[in-house]
Design a protein around this motif. Structure first.
Motif, PDB file in Angstrom:
ATOM      1  N   LYS A  76       0.828  -1.260   0.082  1.00  0.00           N
ATOM      2  CA  LYS A  76      -0.081   0.037   0.127  1.00  0.00           C
ATOM      3  C   LYS A  76       0.775   1.120  -0.026  1.00  0.00           C
ATOM      4  CE  LYS A  76      -3.676  -2.155   2.468  1.00  0.00           C
ATOM      5  NZ  LYS A  76      -3.180  -3.525   3.229  1.00  0.00           N
ATOM      6  N   SER A  77       2.146   1.110  -0.035  1.00  0.00           N
ATOM      7  CA  SER A  77       3.154   2.305  -0.212  1.00  0.00           C
ATOM      8  C   SER A  77       2.804   3.306  -1.069  1.00  0.00           C
ATOM      9  CB  SER A  77       4.605   1.760  -0.036  1.00  0.00           C
ATOM     10  OG  SER A  77       4.859   1.133  -1.177  1.00  0.00           O
ATOM     11  N   GLY A  78       2.589   2.655  -2.428  1.00  0.00           N
ATOM     12  CA  GLY A  78       2.526   3.607  -3.491  1.00  0.00           C
ATOM     13  C   GLY A  78       1.024   4.012  -3.998  1.00  0.00           C
ATOM     14  N   ARG A  79       0.164   4.650  -3.337  1.00  0.00           N
ATOM     15  CA  ARG A  79      -1.134   4.573  -3.628  1.00  0.00           C
ATOM     16  C   ARG A  79      -1.510   5.683  -4.880  1.00  0.00           C
ATOM     17  NH1 ARG A  79      -5.420   3.186   0.323  1.00  0.00           N
ATOM     18  NH2 ARG A  79      -4.579   1.330   1.011  1.00  0.00           N
ATOM     19  N   THR A  80      -0.630   6.485  -4.949  1.00  0.00           N
ATOM     20  CA  THR A  80      -0.986   7.507  -5.839  1.00  0.00           C
ATOM     21  C   THR A  80      -0.604   6.621  -7.337  1.00  0.00           C
ATOM     22  OG1 THR A  80      -0.113   9.464  -4.994  1.00  0.00           O
ATOM     23  CG2 THR A  80      -0.234   9.789  -7.205  1.00  0.00           C
ATOM     24  N   LYS A  81       0.581   5.926  -7.498  1.00  0.00           N
ATOM     25  CA  LYS A  81       0.928   5.101  -8.523  1.00  0.00           C
ATOM     26  C   LYS A  81      -0.041   3.871  -8.600  1.00  0.00           C
ATOM     27  CE  LYS A  81       4.684   2.196 -10.320  1.00  0.00           C
ATOM     28  NZ  LYS A  81       5.952   1.742  -9.920  1.00  0.00           N
ATOM     29  N   GLU A  82      -0.544   3.503  -7.710  1.00  0.00           N
ATOM     30  CA  GLU A  82      -1.552   2.225  -7.745  1.00  0.00           C
ATOM     31  C   GLU A  82      -2.654   2.875  -8.508  1.00  0.00           C
ATOM     32  OE1 GLU A  82      -2.739  -0.598  -4.271  1.00  0.00           O
ATOM     33  OE2 GLU A  82      -4.269   0.949  -4.579  1.00  0.00           O
ATOM     34  N   LEU A  83      -3.331   4.105  -7.945  1.00  0.00           N
ATOM     35  CA  LEU A  83      -4.607   4.525  -8.476  1.00  0.00           C
ATOM     36  C   LEU A  83      -4.396   5.042  -9.937  1.00  0.00           C
ATOM     37  CD1 LEU A  83      -7.524   5.182  -7.914  1.00  0.00           C
ATOM     38  CD2 LEU A  83      -6.736   7.423  -7.089  1.00  0.00           C
ATOM     39  N   THR A  84      -3.126   5.382 -10.263  1.00  0.00           N
ATOM     40  CA  THR A  84      -3.065   6.110 -11.832  1.00  0.00           C
ATOM     41  C   THR A  84      -2.965   4.700 -12.450  1.00  0.00           C
ATOM     42  OG1 THR A  84      -1.497   7.855 -10.839  1.00  0.00           O
ATOM     43  CG2 THR A  84      -1.394   7.096 -13.132  1.00  0.00           C
ATOM     44  N   LEU A  85      -2.339   3.771 -11.881  1.00  0.00           N
ATOM     45  CA  LEU A  85      -2.153   2.446 -12.992  1.00  0.00           C
ATOM     46  C   LEU A  85      -3.621   1.811 -13.151  1.00  0.00           C
ATOM     47  CD1 LEU A  85       1.095   0.981 -11.898  1.00  0.00           C
ATOM     48  CD2 LEU A  85       0.542   1.730 -14.173  1.00  0.00           C
ATOM     49  N   PHE A  86      -4.474   1.774 -11.961  1.00  0.00           N
ATOM     50  CA  PHE A  86      -5.815   1.377 -11.978  1.00  0.00           C
ATOM     51  C   PHE A  86      -6.535   2.073 -12.973  1.00  0.00           C
ATOM     52  CE2 PHE A  86     -10.043   1.078 -10.366  1.00  0.00           C
ATOM     53  CZ  PHE A  86     -10.283  -0.295 -10.248  1.00  0.00           C
TER      54      PHE A  86
END
Length: 170
Positions: A76-86
């Motif tokens: 869960k450390s890279g939420r911004t990256k995660e949300l962008t990729l999602f």
């Protein structure tokens, strides 16, 4: 652990993940189809615009379900990256899903409520295969193996979604 035992563990984990993904996806499917039919039958929006709107609502619903149910144990450390990729992969799925509906509606003239729902459902199915692969590979990545195991670094590229067990080399 033997190779057969390690394979069984990985397949069991994949199966549990697929079941959780399917549960969230099934609920998202219902949200998508309900919103689609509600918008289609209560507004004057064209069929594909109603479908895009329904898909966007389902994407938001699915993110919450995936993050807090299916992949709650993932990094869960890279939420911004995660949300962008999602959002990027969800947009690609949206294009797949609604491209099929668009082709059926405007390419073949199949625009009855039944035909629209059938092709929306087919589009969702094909887009779901793409989303499952992309979310588990790129978006909701596995945490790095504790203790610096010999497994591949999850930050090094695709396939990080499966790095729960160290890889044994003979």
């Amino acid at each position: 652990m033997s190779e057969r035992g390690a394979l069984r563990v990985r397949l069991d984990r994949l199966m549990r993940e697929a079941v959780k993904f399917g549960a969230v996806g099934g609920a998202g499917l219902l949200v998508n189809l309900l919103v689609f039919n509600l918008v289609r039958h209560t507004t004057s929006l064209p069929v594909v615009r109603a479908s895009v709107l329904a898909t966007v609502v389902a994407i938001v619903f699915n993110y919450v379900g995936f993050r807090y149910f299916t992949y709650r144990d993932r990094d869960k450390s890279g939420r911004t990256k995660e949300l962008t990729l999602f959002l990027l992969f969800s947009a690609a799925g949206l294009v797949i899903e609604n491209g099929i509906l668009y082709t059926a509606t405007y390419g073949f003239g199949w625009d009855s409520p039944l035909q629209s729902n059938v092709f929306k459902f087919i589009g969702i199915g094909i887009a779901t295969l793409f989303r499952f692969w992309s979310y588990r590979t790129w978006v909701f990545r596995a945490r790095p193996v504790a203790g610096g195991g010999s497994g591949a670094d999850p930050e090094s590229g695709p396939g990080g979604g499966e790095q729960s067990e160290p890889v044994r080399v003979r």
